[in-house]
Design a protein around this motif. Structure first.
Motif, mmCIF file in Angstrom:
data_model
loop_
_atom_site.group_PDB
_atom_site.id
_atom_site.type_symbol
_atom_site.label_atom_id
_atom_site.label_comp_id
_atom_site.label_asym_id
_atom_site.label_seq_id
_atom_site.Cartn_x
_atom_site.Cartn_y
_atom_site.Cartn_z
ATOM 1 N N PHE A 29 71.347 -38.900 -58.587
ATOM 2 C CA PHE A 29 71.034 -38.176 -57.362
ATOM 3 C C PHE A 29 69.579 -37.718 -57.360
ATOM 4 O O PHE A 29 69.150 -36.973 -58.237
ATOM 5 N N SER A 30 68.795 -38.170 -56.406
ATOM 6 C CA SER A 30 67.409 -37.742 -56.252
ATOM 7 C C SER A 30 67.311 -36.813 -55.061
ATOM 8 O O SER A 30 67.455 -37.235 -53.906
ATOM 9 N N ARG A 31 67.094 -35.548 -55.331
ATOM 10 C CA ARG A 31 66.979 -34.565 -54.256
ATOM 11 C C ARG A 31 65.744 -34.817 -53.399
ATOM 12 O O ARG A 31 65.767 -34.630 -52.182
ATOM 13 N N LEU A 32 64.674 -35.220 -54.039
ATOM 14 C CA LEU A 32 63.437 -35.475 -53.293
ATOM 15 C C LEU A 32 63.599 -36.666 -52.354
ATOM 16 O O LEU A 32 63.128 -36.642 -51.212
ATOM 17 N N ALA A 33 64.309 -37.700 -52.822
ATOM 18 C CA ALA A 33 64.563 -38.861 -51.972
ATOM 19 C C ALA A 33 65.413 -38.472 -50.760
ATOM 20 O O ALA A 33 65.155 -38.916 -49.636
ATOM 21 N N LEU A 34 66.417 -37.638 -50.999
ATOM 22 C CA LEU A 34 67.246 -37.150 -49.899
ATOM 23 C C LEU A 34 66.402 -36.392 -48.883
ATOM 24 O O LEU A 34 66.520 -36.602 -47.671
ATOM 25 N N LEU A 35 65.521 -35.517 -49.385
ATOM 26 C CA LEU A 35 64.684 -34.715 -48.500
ATOM 27 C C LEU A 35 63.702 -35.590 -47.720
ATOM 28 O O LEU A 35 63.546 -35.435 -46.502
ATOM 29 N N ARG A 36 63.043 -36.520 -48.409
ATOM 30 C CA ARG A 36 62.077 -37.396 -47.733
ATOM 31 C C ARG A 36 62.753 -38.234 -46.647
ATOM 32 O O ARG A 36 62.176 -38.494 -45.593
ATOM 33 N N LYS A 37 63.973 -38.648 -46.895
ATOM 34 C CA LYS A 37 64.712 -39.443 -45.916
ATOM 35 C C LYS A 37 64.976 -38.641 -44.642
ATOM 36 O O LYS A 37 64.976 -39.189 -43.534
ATOM 37 N N GLN A 38 65.170 -37.331 -44.805
ATOM 38 C CA GLN A 38 65.493 -36.478 -43.661
ATOM 39 C C GLN A 38 64.257 -35.938 -42.934
ATOM 40 O O GLN A 38 64.367 -35.481 -41.797
ATOM 41 N N ILE A 39 63.090 -35.987 -43.580
ATOM 42 C CA ILE A 39 61.880 -35.390 -43.018
ATOM 43 C C ILE A 39 61.611 -35.809 -41.566
ATOM 44 O O ILE A 39 61.302 -34.969 -40.719
ATOM 45 N N PRO A 40 61.713 -37.113 -41.220
ATOM 46 C CA PRO A 40 61.408 -37.504 -39.828
ATOM 47 C C PRO A 40 62.308 -36.850 -38.787
ATOM 48 O O PRO A 40 61.948 -36.791 -37.608
ATOM 49 N N THR A 41 63.471 -36.361 -39.200
ATOM 50 C CA THR A 41 64.414 -35.761 -38.251
ATOM 51 C C THR A 41 64.290 -34.234 -38.187
ATOM 52 O O THR A 41 64.995 -33.600 -37.403
ATOM 53 N N LEU A 42 63.399 -33.661 -38.994
ATOM 54 C CA LEU A 42 63.323 -32.205 -39.106
ATOM 55 C C LEU A 42 62.126 -31.646 -38.350
ATOM 56 O O LEU A 42 60.993 -32.080 -38.552
ATOM 57 N N ARG A 43 62.372 -30.680 -37.501
ATOM 58 C CA ARG A 43 61.277 -29.955 -36.867
ATOM 59 C C ARG A 43 60.577 -29.079 -37.906
ATOM 60 O O ARG A 43 61.150 -28.722 -38.935
ATOM 61 N N GLU A 44 59.347 -28.723 -37.615
ATOM 62 C CA GLU A 44 58.566 -27.874 -38.523
ATOM 63 C C GLU A 44 59.325 -26.600 -38.871
ATOM 64 O O GLU A 44 59.387 -26.195 -40.030
ATOM 65 N N GLU A 45 59.935 -25.948 -37.863
ATOM 66 C CA GLU A 45 60.627 -24.677 -38.090
ATOM 67 C C GLU A 45 61.800 -24.839 -39.054
ATOM 68 O O GLU A 45 62.068 -23.967 -39.877
ATOM 69 N N ILE A 69 57.879 -35.862 -60.234
ATOM 70 C CA ILE A 69 58.799 -35.246 -61.191
ATOM 71 C C ILE A 69 58.786 -33.733 -61.091
ATOM 72 O O ILE A 69 59.808 -33.070 -61.285
ATOM 73 N N ALA A 70 57.624 -33.138 -60.772
ATOM 74 C CA ALA A 70 57.538 -31.685 -60.648
ATOM 75 C C ALA A 70 58.338 -31.201 -59.449
ATOM 76 O O ALA A 70 59.073 -30.200 -59.526
ATOM 77 N N LEU A 71 58.207 -31.908 -58.335
ATOM 78 C CA LEU A 71 58.975 -31.538 -57.147
ATOM 79 C C LEU A 71 60.467 -31.738 -57.389
ATOM 80 O O LEU A 71 61.293 -30.905 -57.005
ATOM 81 N N GLU A 72 60.814 -32.858 -58.029
ATOM 82 C CA GLU A 72 62.228 -33.146 -58.308
ATOM 83 C C GLU A 72 62.826 -32.066 -59.207
ATOM 84 O O GLU A 72 63.951 -31.603 -58.983
ATOM 85 N N ASN A 73 62.080 -31.664 -60.229
ATOM 86 C CA ASN A 73 62.574 -30.642 -61.150
ATOM 87 C C ASN A 73 62.775 -29.307 -60.453
ATOM 88 O O ASN A 73 63.763 -28.603 -60.699
ATOM 89 N N PHE A 74 61.835 -28.954 -59.583
ATOM 90 C CA PHE A 74 61.964 -27.687 -58.862
ATOM 91 C C PHE A 74 63.192 -27.704 -57.958
ATOM 92 O O PHE A 74 63.979 -26.739 -57.931
#
Length: 235
Positions: free
Chosen positions: A119-135, A206-211
């Motif tokens: 499970f890559s949390r960063l990959a999950l987040l990056r995949k969702q970024i285009p659908t997320l408003r700034e707020e 790796i730093a972002l993933e670890n956090f």
């Protein structure tokens, strides 16, 4: 009528392997139960966790129960219709996920280790970024910040989520969140953060993933942030 018996339930789902850990806890007897399952999405896993809690109550002859869950879209009306006749009193109560940390941890521990490793949390987040408003993006992580950093992020997101707890030993959460938002946010957000906080060095993957792993980020955070910002959609 029997006294109230309160159950907590939660699921920890991995979209890549379609597996989930389930955790439940009886707050009256302190009994706990955890297991791993296959599920068709986080919603199905969360609903199954709630059903497991209901079945556990029935097996142990608890007939006046309150079932606490944290997934917004479980059809508890349908569950109530199906199970009401088996209880003297049956209630469902939604709480934010930070109040269910006990079963959240049980569910995370029950999820298969192989699923966790993939499970890559960063990959999950990056995949969702285009659908997320700034707020929504800001709201998702500002609950990890404190002090003036939280105040500034609240001002630009127009939201005020409840603080999230994070493991002891994390002393740089403010800086990590600003770095994360600076790297993942759109240009207008990056400019706002630069104006207020100055330049931040880019962090390695790796730093972002670890956090993200340390604070327990998963896709439910995205759902929580969207719910927190729901008023902005109708404004």
């Amino acid at each position: 009528m029997q006294t109230n018996v309160i159950y907590l339930s939660d699921a920890s789902y991995d979209d890549q392997t379609k597996s989930a850990g389930i955790g439940i806890k009886n707050l009256t007897t302190f009994e706990t139960l955890c297991m791993s399952i296959q599920a068709d999405g986080v919603g199905a896993a969360e609903e199954y966790a709630l059903i497991i809690a209901i079945e556990h109550a029935l097996q142990h002859n608890h007939r006046n129960c309150v079932f606490v869950y944290d997934h917004l879209y479980i059809d508890t009306k349908a569950l109530h219709t199906f199970y009401a006749g088996m209880f003297e009193k049956l209630q469902f109560m939604w709480f934010k996920r930070e109040y269910l940390y006990q079963v959240d941890r049980l569910a995370s521990m029950a999820r298969p280790k192989k699923a966790k490793e993939k499970f890559s949390r960063l990959a999950l987040l990056r995949k969702q970024i285009p659908t997320l408003r700034e707020e929504v993006l800001v709201t998702m992580f500002m609950s990890l910040t404190r002090g003036e950093t939280y105040g500034y992020l609240a001002a630009i997101s127009q939201s005020a989520p409840v603080y999230r707890e994070f493991p002891k030993g994390i002393s740089n959460a403010n800086q990590m969140v600003i770095c994360l938002l600076s790297q993942l946010g759109n240009k207008p957000l990056r400019e706002k953060l630069f104006e207020r906080f100055g330049a931040h060095n880019a962090l390695r993957h790796i730093a972002l993933e670890n956090f993200l792993a340390q604070v327990g980020f998963d896709e439910s955070w995205i759902e929580d942030a969207r719910y927190e910002c729901r008023g902005l959609d109708s404004a």
